[in-house]
Design an enzyme around this catalytic site. Sequence first.
Site, PDB file in Angstrom:
ATOM      1  N   GLY A  94       0.837  -1.205   0.000  1.00 43.85           N
ATOM      2  CA  GLY A  94       0.000   0.000   0.000  1.00 43.85           C
ATOM      3  C   GLY A  94       0.867   1.247   0.000  1.00 43.85           C
ATOM      4  CB  SER A 122      -6.193   1.724  13.093  1.00 47.97           C
ATOM      5  OG  SER A 122      -7.080   2.774  13.425  1.00 47.97           O
ATOM      6  CE1 TYR A 175      -8.912  -0.300   9.245  1.00 44.56           C
ATOM      7  CE2 TYR A 175      -9.388   1.048  11.176  1.00 44.56           C
ATOM      8  CZ  TYR A 175      -8.595   0.765  10.080  1.00 44.56           C
ATOM      9  OH  TYR A 175      -7.493   1.547   9.820  1.00 44.56           O
ATOM     10  CB  ALA A 194      -8.983  -6.619  10.596  1.00 42.44           C
ATOM     11  CE  LYS A 195      -5.509  -1.523  10.005  1.00 44.11           C
ATOM     12  NZ  LYS A 195      -4.371  -1.740   9.090  1.00 44.11           N
TER      13      LYS A 195
HETATM   14  N1  LIG Z   1      -5.296   7.525   7.316  1.00 44.02           N
HETATM   15  C1  LIG Z   1      -5.614   7.334   8.586  1.00 44.02           C
HETATM   16  O1  LIG Z   1      -6.193   8.213   9.251  1.00 44.02           O
HETATM   17  C2  LIG Z   1      -5.246   6.051   9.263  1.00 44.02           C
HETATM   18  C3  LIG Z   1      -5.456   5.959  10.641  1.00 44.02           C
HETATM   19  C4  LIG Z   1      -5.126   4.776  11.284  1.00 44.02           C
HETATM   20  C5  LIG Z   1      -4.578   3.723  10.585  1.00 44.02           C
HETATM   21  N2  LIG Z   1      -4.383   3.837   9.240  1.00 44.02           N
HETATM   22  C6  LIG Z   1      -3.794   2.682   8.563  1.00 44.02           C
HETATM   23  O2  LIG Z   1      -2.696   3.122   7.774  1.00 44.02           O
HETATM   24  C7  LIG Z   1      -2.587   2.322   6.601  1.00 44.02           C
HETATM   25  C8  LIG Z   1      -2.581   3.198   5.364  1.00 44.02           C
HETATM   26  O3  LIG Z   1      -3.776   3.949   5.344  1.00 44.02           O
HETATM   27  P1  LIG Z   1      -3.959   5.208   4.371  1.00 44.02           P
HETATM   28  O4  LIG Z   1      -4.983   6.062   5.008  1.00 44.02           O
HETATM   29  O5  LIG Z   1      -2.640   5.758   4.024  1.00 44.02           O
HETATM   30  O6  LIG Z   1      -4.611   4.481   3.098  1.00 44.02           O
HETATM   31  P2  LIG Z   1      -4.864   5.025   1.622  1.00 44.02           P
HETATM   32  O7  LIG Z   1      -4.448   6.444   1.476  1.00 44.02           O
HETATM   33  O8  LIG Z   1      -6.267   4.647   1.300  1.00 44.02           O
HETATM   34  O9  LIG Z   1      -3.828   4.129   0.766  1.00 44.02           O
HETATM   35  C9  LIG Z   1      -4.091   2.795   0.684  1.00 44.02           C
HETATM   36  C10 LIG Z   1      -2.966   2.087  -0.059  1.00 44.02           C
HETATM   37  O10 LIG Z   1      -3.273   0.702  -0.025  1.00 44.02           O
HETATM   38  C11 LIG Z   1      -3.585   0.246  -1.345  1.00 44.02           C
HETATM   39  N3  LIG Z   1      -4.761  -0.605  -1.240  1.00 44.02           N
HETATM   40  C12 LIG Z   1      -6.069  -0.253  -1.117  1.00 44.02           C
HETATM   41  N4  LIG Z   1      -6.850  -1.341  -1.066  1.00 44.02           N
HETATM   42  C13 LIG Z   1      -6.016  -2.409  -1.157  1.00 44.02           C
HETATM   43  C14 LIG Z   1      -6.211  -3.813  -1.170  1.00 44.02           C
HETATM   44  N5  LIG Z   1      -7.440  -4.351  -1.090  1.00 44.02           N
HETATM   45  N6  LIG Z   1      -5.113  -4.602  -1.289  1.00 44.02           N
HETATM   46  C15 LIG Z   1      -3.867  -4.086  -1.364  1.00 44.02           C
HETATM   47  N7  LIG Z   1      -3.612  -2.771  -1.376  1.00 44.02           N
HETATM   48  C16 LIG Z   1      -4.684  -1.940  -1.255  1.00 44.02           C
HETATM   49  C17 LIG Z   1      -3.830   1.475  -2.178  1.00 44.02           C
HETATM   50  O11 LIG Z   1      -3.515   1.218  -3.555  1.00 44.02           O
HETATM   51  P3  LIG Z   1      -4.527   1.721  -4.728  1.00 44.02           P
HETATM   52  O12 LIG Z   1      -4.669   3.205  -4.515  1.00 44.02           O
HETATM   53  O13 LIG Z   1      -3.846   1.352  -5.995  1.00 44.02           O
HETATM   54  O14 LIG Z   1      -5.826   0.989  -4.495  1.00 44.02           O
HETATM   55  C18 LIG Z   1      -2.844   2.448  -1.531  1.00 44.02           C
HETATM   56  O15 LIG Z   1      -1.535   2.183  -1.954  1.00 44.02           O
HETATM   57  C19 LIG Z   1      -3.751   1.334   6.652  1.00 44.02           C
HETATM   58  O16 LIG Z   1      -3.293   0.101   7.198  1.00 44.02           O
HETATM   59  C20 LIG Z   1      -4.739   1.988   7.600  1.00 44.02           C
HETATM   60  O17 LIG Z   1      -5.543   1.032   8.246  1.00 44.02           O
HETATM   61  C21 LIG Z   1      -4.713   4.969   8.557  1.00 44.02           C
END
Ligand SMILES: NC(=O)c1ccc[n+]([C@@H]2O[C@H](COP(=O)([O-])OP(=O)(O)OC[C@H]3O[C@@H](n4cnc5c(N)ncnc54)[C@H](OP(=O)(O)O)[C@@H]3O)[C@@H](O)[C@H]2O)c1
Length: 253
Positions: free
Chosen positions: A14, A149, A162, A165-166
Amino acid sequence: MDMGLEGRRVLVTGGSSGIGAAVARAYAAEGARVALTYREDRDAGERLARELGSGQGRAMAVRYSLGEPGTVESAVAEVGEAWGGVDVLVANAVRWAPRRAPGDHFEDVAPNEWTAFLGDNLAPTLRTVQLAVAGMRERSWGRVVLMSSHVALDGHRGQEFYGAAKSALHGFARNLAWDVGPHGVLVNVVCPGLTTTERVRHGLPPEIRERERANTPTSRLSSPQDIAAMALFLGSAANGNTTGQVVTVAGGR
Ligand SMILES: NC(=O)c1ccc[n+]([C@@H]2O[C@H](COP(=O)([O-])OP(=O)(O)OC[C@H]3O[C@@H](n4cnc5c(N)ncnc54)[C@H](OP(=O)(O)O)[C@@H]3O)[C@@H](O)[C@H]2O)c1
């Protein structure tokens, strides 16, 4: 501080956007070779890989899709063929849960929906770790960073699956630490709070972001770079003996 990452081979799942992209940039800035994965947006993955030096063999973009059979294996194999293995795995990819319809309760979510969600997030992530750790163990050095998360610790309305899973990653890391620790492999979890990725800035109503910010001791939300800094440290040689830990990066929440 020398992070000891020059030339190391880092796989960031990701890694084509959001937190993962910040993680990929942070490792590349320390001289690591970075393989970042995308699922749908190949252009975004390849654009970032070019920025990080794909032309010089220092970066690559690889397709990887949780829940799509074979892509976990093929992604790790592609990195192995190009660079001979993975030294650092940052398992950051997530399959987001569909939002529950207003008025729906936890028990209204169909079993086939939530079992697929849990299966797609957890099993492929653990399989990716298995594949990466095999080489790390052989070489007696490796780092695994799992992206969780704050929802797994604090709880949040409507996020039961969610959260399940986390939080499974927390138990996984604490237990895997015992198996791989004697072989120079450290495994840790980062728990970001709400983080100002593009998805959050454009997809989450401003009033919710403001409420979260106001409820944060530092009075600001984390940036993707804040999360990347912790993922970088835990996955580096500067992390000498921290393993099995869950580290929250959420401005004191
Ligand atoms: N953002 C937050 O506030 C936040 C808070 C707590 C935890 N997190 C955790 O941080 C991590 C990254 O989150 P983010 O907010 O940066 O996410 P994001 O901006 O939505 O980016 C998601 C990334 O994962 C890829 N992806 C999406 N669906 C996928 C799938 N089914 N299989 C494999 N790859 C997939 C996407 O590729 P494509 O674009 O090509 O689909 C992209 O590279 C996650 O584990 C999330 O749970 C985020």
